[in-house]
Design a protein around this motif. Structure first.
Motif, PDB file in Angstrom:
ATOM      1  N   UNK A 138     -10.895   1.972  -2.400  1.00 41.89           N
ATOM      2  CA  UNK A 138      -9.856   3.058  -2.211  1.00 41.89           C
ATOM      3  C   UNK A 138     -10.177   4.134  -2.992  1.00 41.89           C
ATOM      4  N   UNK A 139      -9.819   5.357  -2.602  1.00 45.87           N
ATOM      5  CA  UNK A 139     -10.193   6.494  -3.234  1.00 45.87           C
ATOM      6  C   UNK A 139      -9.014   7.449  -3.611  1.00 45.87           C
ATOM      7  N   UNK A 140      -8.868   7.811  -4.644  1.00 41.84           N
ATOM      8  CA  UNK A 140      -7.508   8.550  -5.201  1.00 41.84           C
ATOM      9  C   UNK A 140      -7.455  10.072  -4.983  1.00 41.84           C
ATOM     10  N   UNK A 141      -6.276  10.521  -5.666  1.00 38.20           N
ATOM     11  CA  UNK A 141      -6.063  12.009  -5.804  1.00 38.20           C
ATOM     12  C   UNK A 141      -7.116  12.998  -6.585  1.00 38.20           C
ATOM     13  N   UNK A 198      -1.348   0.886 -15.032  1.00 38.21           N
ATOM     14  CA  UNK A 198      -0.125   1.270 -14.181  1.00 38.21           C
ATOM     15  C   UNK A 198       0.115   0.758 -12.987  1.00 38.21           C
ATOM     16  N   UNK A 199       0.653  -0.213 -12.745  1.00 36.03           N
ATOM     17  CA  UNK A 199       0.872  -1.131 -11.269  1.00 36.03           C
ATOM     18  C   UNK A 199       1.557  -0.392 -10.332  1.00 36.03           C
ATOM     19  N   UNK A 200       2.552   0.471 -10.670  1.00 32.85           N
ATOM     20  CA  UNK A 200       3.298   1.380  -9.636  1.00 32.85           C
ATOM     21  C   UNK A 200       2.174   2.242  -9.348  1.00 32.85           C
ATOM     22  N   UNK A 201       1.438   2.899 -10.129  1.00 38.13           N
ATOM     23  CA  UNK A 201       0.434   4.019  -9.554  1.00 38.13           C
ATOM     24  C   UNK A 201      -0.634   3.167  -8.831  1.00 38.13           C
ATOM     25  N   UNK A 202      -1.159   2.158  -8.927  1.00 33.59           N
ATOM     26  CA  UNK A 202      -2.010   1.386  -8.323  1.00 33.59           C
ATOM     27  C   UNK A 202      -1.595   0.956  -6.867  1.00 33.59           C
ATOM     28  N   UNK A 203      -0.193   0.670  -6.766  1.00 38.47           N
ATOM     29  CA  UNK A 203       0.217   0.625  -5.378  1.00 38.47           C
ATOM     30  C   UNK A 203       0.934   1.611  -4.607  1.00 38.47           C
ATOM     31  N   UNK A 204       1.320   2.620  -5.244  1.00 39.86           N
ATOM     32  CA  UNK A 204       1.973   3.637  -4.649  1.00 39.86           C
ATOM     33  C   UNK A 204       1.599   4.849  -4.941  1.00 39.86           C
ATOM     34  N   UNK A 245       0.739  -1.306   0.153  1.00 36.10           N
ATOM     35  CA  UNK A 245       0.094   0.068   0.016  1.00 36.10           C
ATOM     36  C   UNK A 245       0.972   1.218  -0.128  1.00 36.10           C
ATOM     37  N   UNK A 246       0.331   2.326  -0.489  1.00 33.62           N
ATOM     38  CA  UNK A 246       1.180   3.611  -0.818  1.00 33.62           C
ATOM     39  C   UNK A 246       1.366   4.091   0.582  1.00 33.62           C
ATOM     40  N   UNK A 247       2.596   4.876   0.686  1.00 34.72           N
ATOM     41  CA  UNK A 247       2.660   5.734   1.741  1.00 34.72           C
ATOM     42  C   UNK A 247       2.424   7.051   1.693  1.00 34.72           C
ATOM     43  N   UNK A 248       1.961   7.266   0.611  1.00 32.17           N
ATOM     44  CA  UNK A 248       1.353   8.579   0.088  1.00 32.17           C
ATOM     45  C   UNK A 248      -0.183   8.632   0.005  1.00 32.17           C
ATOM     46  N   UNK A 249      -0.399   8.601   1.404  1.00 34.08           N
ATOM     47  CA  UNK A 249      -1.784   8.432   1.928  1.00 34.08           C
ATOM     48  C   UNK A 249      -2.522   9.829   1.609  1.00 34.08           C
TER      49      UNK A 249
END
Length: 299
Positions: A176-179, A230-236, A1-5
């Motif tokens: 999950x909710x994004x930016x 984008x797997x990196x975006x999904x995770x981080x 899970x992302x640290x960029x919460x």
């Protein structure tokens, strides 16, 4: 899970309403939060089911060829029910939900009352894991995305959705909710594919799309796919985990608020479309955000 919460209050605004014909005193606050791209969360706004309706909470009720049961109330068109003897009960349930959603929208979003259109709703009976494990990545809604329809161009129309968790077993609907959309668009826009008016014409001529895709529709589909692939975006990427318990409801512009459905079963969902010019602040509509970044009209 992302640290960029993401901070909860930056993505979700909570209301205490317990009735669908809610007191409209919070309407200006709700409208502002919604147009900013936030989710309006009603933890105590439940939709009660009769005993006959509770008996409908069985995935085998859904036609195996369809993902959900769908209802268009203005056309009285119901699709996706496998057991014909249950059709009257399902239709009554979805009609009741539509009427309650209309009451809620009129109370807390009165500015939109005359311009919300093309209502349709769904009864979602399958667990999320049932379709995330068997579908392609483009259709995997457990990946962060904004809504865009491959066959139904919106030409900039907003997609307003109301959701209610009707799970009888105490299971949350987990998202999950994004930016915010402006940051999302700036992140992905430089790498989106070029728009071809000829390709748009061909897709419509071949019956693949119901109308021609505008440049806006092309970009939203590209954005939808770019996010999911984008797997990196999904995770981080920036994100927040939100649980919607049974007996709760929530509202968002699903073309603006990045979201991913992670867990849960048994939900009602109501969709409306809204012209962007009917908003209090049309500049917040995705079409206007994208046009400002590209410095040209997209419709």
């Amino acid at each position: 899970m992302s640290d960029n919460k993401i901070v909860f209050e930056h993505a979700v605004t909570t209301f205490t309403h317990e009735r669908w014909d809610a007191d409209g005193q919070d309407a200006p606050f709700a409208l502002e939060a919604l147009e900013e791209g936030k989710i309006l969360f009603f933890p105590h706004l439940s939709f009660s089911l009769t005993a006959d309706e509770i008996a409908l909470l069985d995935p085998t009720l859904v036609d195996p060829k369809r993902k959900n049961i769908s209802f268009q109330p203005l056309k009285n068109r119901l699709t996706g029910v496998a057991a014909t003897e249950r059709i009257p009960t399902v239709r009554h349930l979805l009609e009741r939900y539509y009427q309650d959603c209309c009451r809620l929208a009129a109370a807390i979003l009165p500015l939109y009352r005359q311009t919300l259109h093309s209502p349709a709703n769904t009864l979602r009976l399958h667990p999320i894991t049932a379709w995330t494990n068997t579908t392609s990545w483009r259709k995997d809604d457990s990946r962060l995305h904004v809504d865009a329809f491959p066959s139904r161009p919106t030409h900039g129309q907003r997609i307003l959705r109301i959701f209610t968790n009707i799970n009888p077993n105490g299971e949350n609907r987990s998202w999950r909710v994004g930016e915010p959309f402006p940051q999302l668009a700036q992140r992905f826009l430089p790498n989106l594919g070029r728009y071809s008016p000829l390709n748009s014409w061909l897709l419509n001529k071949m019956g693949i799309t119901k109308t021609r895709r505008s440049h806006y529709d092309h970009l939203m589909l590209q954005l939808h796919d770019a996010m999911k692939s984008d797997r990196d975006y999904q995770q981080y990427g920036p994100q927040l985990a939100v649980d919607f318990p049974p007996g709760s409801s929530w509202i968002c512009f699903s073309d603006q608020a990045p979201h991913a459905a992670m867990n849960g079963q048994f939900m009602l969902e109501q969709t409306f479309f809204l012209p962007p010019e009917a908003m209090k602040n049309p500049r917040r509509a995705p079409v206007k955000v994208l046009e400002s970044l590209l410095h040209k009209p997209l419709i």
